[in-house]
Every structure is written in structure tokens, then in C-alpha cells.
Motif scaffolding. Structure first.
Motif, PDB file in Angstrom:
ATOM      1  N   PRO A  57       1.178  -1.346   0.183  1.00  0.00           N
ATOM      2  CA  PRO A  57      -0.054   0.340  -0.010  1.00  0.00           C
ATOM      3  C   PRO A  57       0.900   1.288   0.015  1.00  0.00           C
ATOM      4  O   PRO A  57       1.343   1.364   0.714  1.00  0.00           O
ATOM      5  CB  PRO A  57      -0.435  -0.247   1.636  1.00  0.00           C
ATOM      6  CG  PRO A  57      -1.001  -1.862   1.759  1.00  0.00           C
ATOM      7  CD  PRO A  57       0.453  -2.239   1.042  1.00  0.00           C
ATOM      8  N   ALA A  58       0.591   2.521  -0.906  1.00  0.00           N
ATOM      9  CA  ALA A  58       1.386   3.428  -0.577  1.00  0.00           C
ATOM     10  C   ALA A  58       0.997   4.282  -0.073  1.00  0.00           C
ATOM     11  O   ALA A  58       0.266   5.668  -0.193  1.00  0.00           O
ATOM     12  CB  ALA A  58       0.875   4.074  -2.784  1.00  0.00           C
ATOM     13  N   ILE A  59       1.074   3.930   1.326  1.00  0.00           N
ATOM     14  CA  ILE A  59       0.681   4.944   2.830  1.00  0.00           C
ATOM     15  C   ILE A  59       1.983   6.024   2.283  1.00  0.00           C
ATOM     16  O   ILE A  59       1.654   7.332   2.727  1.00  0.00           O
ATOM     17  CB  ILE A  59       0.904   4.155   3.766  1.00  0.00           C
ATOM     18  CG1 ILE A  59      -0.618   2.847   3.760  1.00  0.00           C
ATOM     19  CG2 ILE A  59       0.480   4.409   4.978  1.00  0.00           C
ATOM     20  CD1 ILE A  59      -0.269   1.796   4.630  1.00  0.00           C
ATOM     21  N   LYS A  60       3.131   5.844   2.236  1.00  0.00           N
ATOM     22  CA  LYS A  60       3.823   6.742   2.850  1.00  0.00           C
ATOM     23  C   LYS A  60       3.675   7.702   1.498  1.00  0.00           C
ATOM     24  O   LYS A  60       3.381   8.947   2.312  1.00  0.00           O
ATOM     25  CB  LYS A  60       5.700   6.440   2.759  1.00  0.00           C
ATOM     26  CG  LYS A  60       6.411   7.212   2.454  1.00  0.00           C
ATOM     27  CD  LYS A  60       7.792   7.249   1.843  1.00  0.00           C
ATOM     28  CE  LYS A  60       9.159   8.325   1.772  1.00  0.00           C
ATOM     29  NZ  LYS A  60      10.854   7.736   1.403  1.00  0.00           N
ATOM     30  N   PRO A  61       3.706   7.580   0.504  1.00  0.00           N
ATOM     31  CA  PRO A  61       2.695   9.006  -0.016  1.00  0.00           C
ATOM     32  C   PRO A  61       1.773   9.358  -0.252  1.00  0.00           C
ATOM     33  O   PRO A  61       1.919  10.972  -0.200  1.00  0.00           O
ATOM     34  CB  PRO A  61       3.242   8.298  -1.953  1.00  0.00           C
ATOM     35  CG  PRO A  61       3.169   6.856  -1.709  1.00  0.00           C
ATOM     36  CD  PRO A  61       3.872   6.521  -0.964  1.00  0.00           C
TER      37      PRO A  61
ATOM     38  N   ARG B 149       1.605  13.561   0.454  1.00  0.00           N
ATOM     39  CA  ARG B 149       0.462  14.562   0.112  1.00  0.00           C
ATOM     40  C   ARG B 149      -0.564  14.842   0.220  1.00  0.00           C
ATOM     41  O   ARG B 149      -1.128  16.036  -0.284  1.00  0.00           O
ATOM     42  CB  ARG B 149       0.096  13.423  -1.446  1.00  0.00           C
ATOM     43  CG  ARG B 149       1.456  13.740  -2.188  1.00  0.00           C
ATOM     44  CD  ARG B 149       1.027  11.920  -3.070  1.00  0.00           C
ATOM     45  NE  ARG B 149       2.044  11.348  -4.471  1.00  0.00           N
ATOM     46  CZ  ARG B 149       2.063  11.243  -5.110  1.00  0.00           C
ATOM     47  NH1 ARG B 149       0.662  10.522  -5.515  1.00  0.00           N
ATOM     48  NH2 ARG B 149       2.961  10.004  -6.263  1.00  0.00           N
ATOM     49  N   THR B 150      -1.016  14.261   1.409  1.00  0.00           N
ATOM     50  CA  THR B 150      -2.274  14.558   2.200  1.00  0.00           C
ATOM     51  C   THR B 150      -1.964  16.125   2.798  1.00  0.00           C
ATOM     52  O   THR B 150      -1.201  16.472   3.122  1.00  0.00           O
ATOM     53  CB  THR B 150      -2.429  14.047   2.967  1.00  0.00           C
ATOM     54  OG1 THR B 150      -4.736  14.658   3.628  1.00  0.00           O
ATOM     55  CG2 THR B 150      -1.805  14.116   4.493  1.00  0.00           C
TER      56      THR B 150
ATOM     57  N   TRP C 285       4.710   5.471   8.521  1.00  0.00           N
ATOM     58  CA  TRP C 285       5.394   6.754   7.601  1.00  0.00           C
ATOM     59  C   TRP C 285       3.942   7.037   7.785  1.00  0.00           C
ATOM     60  O   TRP C 285       3.878   8.645   6.876  1.00  0.00           O
ATOM     61  CB  TRP C 285       4.888   6.085   5.695  1.00  0.00           C
ATOM     62  CG  TRP C 285       6.264   5.340   6.235  1.00  0.00           C
ATOM     63  CD1 TRP C 285       6.484   3.904   5.422  1.00  0.00           C
ATOM     64  CD2 TRP C 285       7.799   5.351   5.478  1.00  0.00           C
ATOM     65  NE1 TRP C 285       7.744   3.943   5.337  1.00  0.00           N
ATOM     66  CE2 TRP C 285       8.501   4.847   5.490  1.00  0.00           C
ATOM     67  CE3 TRP C 285       8.620   7.191   5.761  1.00  0.00           C
ATOM     68  CZ2 TRP C 285      10.281   4.414   5.670  1.00  0.00           C
ATOM     69  CZ3 TRP C 285       9.842   6.915   5.517  1.00  0.00           C
ATOM     70  CH2 TRP C 285      10.373   6.008   5.134  1.00  0.00           C
ATOM     71  N   ALA C 286       3.080   7.522   8.379  1.00  0.00           N
ATOM     72  CA  ALA C 286       1.644   8.012   8.661  1.00  0.00           C
ATOM     73  C   ALA C 286       1.121   8.023  10.394  1.00  0.00           C
ATOM     74  O   ALA C 286       0.041   8.248  10.524  1.00  0.00           O
ATOM     75  CB  ALA C 286       0.853   7.932   7.634  1.00  0.00           C
TER      76      ALA C 286
ATOM     77  N   LEU D  80      -4.661   6.808  -5.870  1.00  0.00           N
ATOM     78  CA  LEU D  80      -3.143   6.710  -6.020  1.00  0.00           C
ATOM     79  C   LEU D  80      -2.844   5.675  -6.112  1.00  0.00           C
ATOM     80  O   LEU D  80      -3.430   4.341  -5.505  1.00  0.00           O
ATOM     81  CB  LEU D  80      -2.777   6.970  -3.842  1.00  0.00           C
ATOM     82  CG  LEU D  80      -1.251   7.124  -4.444  1.00  0.00           C
ATOM     83  CD1 LEU D  80      -0.646   8.710  -5.153  1.00  0.00           C
ATOM     84  CD2 LEU D  80      -0.708   7.211  -2.653  1.00  0.00           C
ATOM     85  N   ASP D  81      -2.628   5.728  -7.214  1.00  0.00           N
ATOM     86  CA  ASP D  81      -2.865   3.859  -7.990  1.00  0.00           C
ATOM     87  C   ASP D  81      -1.048   3.823  -7.878  1.00  0.00           C
ATOM     88  O   ASP D  81      -0.132   4.761  -8.392  1.00  0.00           O
ATOM     89  CB  ASP D  81      -3.095   4.208  -9.490  1.00  0.00           C
ATOM     90  CG  ASP D  81      -2.823   2.911 -10.198  1.00  0.00           C
ATOM     91  OD1 ASP D  81      -2.077   2.104  -9.882  1.00  0.00           O
ATOM     92  OD2 ASP D  81      -2.775   2.734 -11.578  1.00  0.00           O
ATOM     93  N   PRO D  82      -0.878   2.368  -7.485  1.00  0.00           N
ATOM     94  CA  PRO D  82       0.881   2.760  -7.797  1.00  0.00           C
ATOM     95  C   PRO D  82       1.546   1.951  -8.966  1.00  0.00           C
ATOM     96  O   PRO D  82       2.967   1.494  -8.583  1.00  0.00           O
ATOM     97  CB  PRO D  82       1.440   1.509  -6.548  1.00  0.00           C
ATOM     98  CG  PRO D  82       0.270   0.925  -6.259  1.00  0.00           C
ATOM     99  CD  PRO D  82      -0.268   1.824  -6.504  1.00  0.00           C
ATOM    100  N   ALA D  83       0.666   1.483  -9.479  1.00  0.00           N
ATOM    101  CA  ALA D  83       1.132   0.447 -10.711  1.00  0.00           C
ATOM    102  C   ALA D  83       2.454   1.195 -11.501  1.00  0.00           C
ATOM    103  O   ALA D  83       3.746   0.666 -11.509  1.00  0.00           O
ATOM    104  CB  ALA D  83       0.319   0.259 -11.928  1.00  0.00           C
TER     105      ALA D  83
END
Length: 278
Positions: free
Chosen positions: A99-103, A107-108, A134-135, A210-213
Motif C-alpha cells: 500500500p502506497a501509505i508513505k506517498p 501528499r495529503t 510513515w503516517a 493513488l495508483d502505485p502501478a
């Protein structure tokens, strides 16, 4: 020497979102896409049994296709079995999907982030560790969707999805707190981006999905050895293949894969997947 492919693995068709980005970044590479449709959905498995199944399955996949790198384009599998795969097959680089939790935390603007995932990914300690690391200063809501991956599978195969069903699955992601609203939803399953347009349409307010692909594809590219000039365009059209572990994809699945330039192999891999399913 035969050109070694990039292997992309998922429980179903969700990993095609990663394959799509990987092809953009690696147009000169050959791909083998593996859909473990015999084991889908992974949420029906006990964790230990699923881990054993995937590690065993990869023994045959690595022997048969000899990939230069393997991309686990599935959050559920990556958060469970990535370490075990690396330990079992140390000569093969593995790239996981987490899961792209860090980015999202970076960004939030509102400080309210939701992670939309399968129930298995939500349950993983790995996911909670990512939040802690990270969050910690962000309010993160974990939303485990029972049905969204199957809805995405059906949509990709049949071209239709019940928008009310999509709306029901994503509605818990939208949080209002102290005058603030969720502004980022992490798509923590590679199936979900295929429904992004339906999600935008049925969402109560706009958010960043947020799509991490692309990040996954870039990580894979960074681990590949540079190609020699004489090998750059050696692949012929139609060299990319799709492997279904059931060995019996339906016509809709075959058409979908062919639409992505993948040609299904007729022979299934031979791993017995009958154990471990409740």
C-alpha cells in the motif's frame, strides 16, 4: 542466449494495471503474465496455506519461464509472502506491491487518508507497520472491501459493473472530521484502478485516487540489467504470454488477455491448489 522475460504475477487480472505501466517503461522486454485464477480469490485462503501455495507455485514458474525478475503485482500476496519468496529463491529478484501509505501521507492536505484494500491486506501487520512508520501524524482509515476485486474482474471480462455496488464498497473511505474531509484514497489492490472511473463517478466528493502501478514498474526497471544493443529489439510481436493456473480460462478472459497483447498458454502449471481453502 534466450532473452529472459519479466514475470508479472497476480491472483487474477488486476496485475494488468502494472503490466500496462511496465510496458511503457520497458518496451523492449518480453513479459509472462501469470493469473492464479485457480486460487482466486486469495481472501478465501488461510494465511499459512496461501503462503505455502504461492511459494510452491513459484518453484514451477521459475523453472519453466526462467524470468530475469518477478513482479508480485498483488498487495495481498506481497504483504504475506514476499519475504518467503525471497528466502526460497534468492537468485531471483522479487518486486512487491505494498500500500502506497508513505506517498499518501506526504501528499495529503487534510490529514485524512483512506486505504482501500482487500480484507487480507487490511489484516496484515505489515500494513499497520507501514502506517506506524510513515503516517503516524495522519489519520488513516483502513477499508477492507469484500467484493471490489471480484467486481473489477467481472468488469474487465464483461465490460459491465453495478455502479451502486461500487459505491457501497468505497463509501467507508470518505471521512469527515472537524471540518476536514478525506482527500486521498490509496488503491491498495491492483484490481481497483480498473474501476477508477466508476469510483470517481460514485464518490461523494473528489479525492486523489493513488495508483502505485507506475512506481512498481519503475522499481522493476531499476533492478534489471541493462540490455545489450543487439538484444534491444529482438522480441517478435506476440512474444508475451498469459498463464492461467487453472489451464481453463473462459472466452472472456482470453479476449481480455489478447486485448493486452498476451496470448494464453494452453498448459496449466501443475501445482495442486485444493488444500487450505476453507
Amino acid at each position: 542466449m534466450t532473452d529472459r522475460p519479466v514475470l508479472v504475477f497476480d491472483s487474477g487480472v488486476g496485475g494488468l494495471t502494472v503490466l500496462r505501466e511496465a510496458r511503457v517503461l520497458m518496451p523492449d522486454r518480453r513479459f509472462v503474465y501469470v493469473a492464479d485464477d485457480a486460487g482466486f480469490p486469495y481472501g478465501a485462503w488461510a494465511e499459512e496455506a496461501l503462503s505455502s501455495h504461492i511459494v510452491t507455485l513459484f518453484r514451477e514458474l521459475l523453472e519453466k519461464y526462467d524470468p530475469e525478475i518477478a513482479v508480485i503485482a498483488c498487495n495481498t500476496a506481497s504483504t504475506l509472502v514476499l519475504a518467503a519468496l525471497r528466502a526460497a529463491y534468492p537468485d531471483t529478484p522479487f518486486v512487491g506491491t505494498v500500500p502506497a501509505i508513505k506517498p499518501a501521507a506526504e501528499r495529503t492536505h487534510s490529514g485524512l487518508v483512506s486505504v482501500l484494500a482487500t480484507p487480507g491486506t487490511v489484516r496484515r501487520q505489515y500494513t499497520r507497520d507501514l502506517i506506524d512508520e510513515w503516517a503516524s501524524k495522519v489519520h488513516v482509515r483502513l477499508v477492507g472491501s469484500e467484493n471490489l476485486a471480484a467486481l473489477a474482474e467481472a468488469y474487465m471480462r464483461d465490460g459491465f459493473v453495478d455502479e451502486e455496488a461500487v459505491k457501497a464498497e468505497i463509501s467507508p473511505c470518505f471521512v469527515e472530521m472537524d471540518g476536514r474531509r478525506t482527500d486521498i484514497v490509496v488503491l491498495a489492490c491492483t484490481h481497483y484502478p480498473f474501476l477508477a472511473n466508476r469510483m470517481r463517478k460514485t464518490a461523494p466528493w473528489p479525492v486523489d485516487w493513488l495508483d502505485p502501478a507506475e512506481s512498481i514498474a519503475r522499481r522493476a526497471l531499476s533492478l534489471l540489467r541493462p540490455r545489450r544493443r543487439r538484444d534491444m529489439f529482438a522480441n517478435s510481436v506476440g512474444a508475451d504470454i498469459a498463464v492461467f493456473t487453472s489451464g481453463a480460462p473462459d472466452n472472456a478472459a482470453r479476449r481480455l488477455m489478447q486485448g493486452f497483447g498476451l496470448y494464453p498458454e494452453k498448459q496449466a502449471v501443475s501445482v495442486d491448489i485444493g488444500y487450505g481453502i476453507p
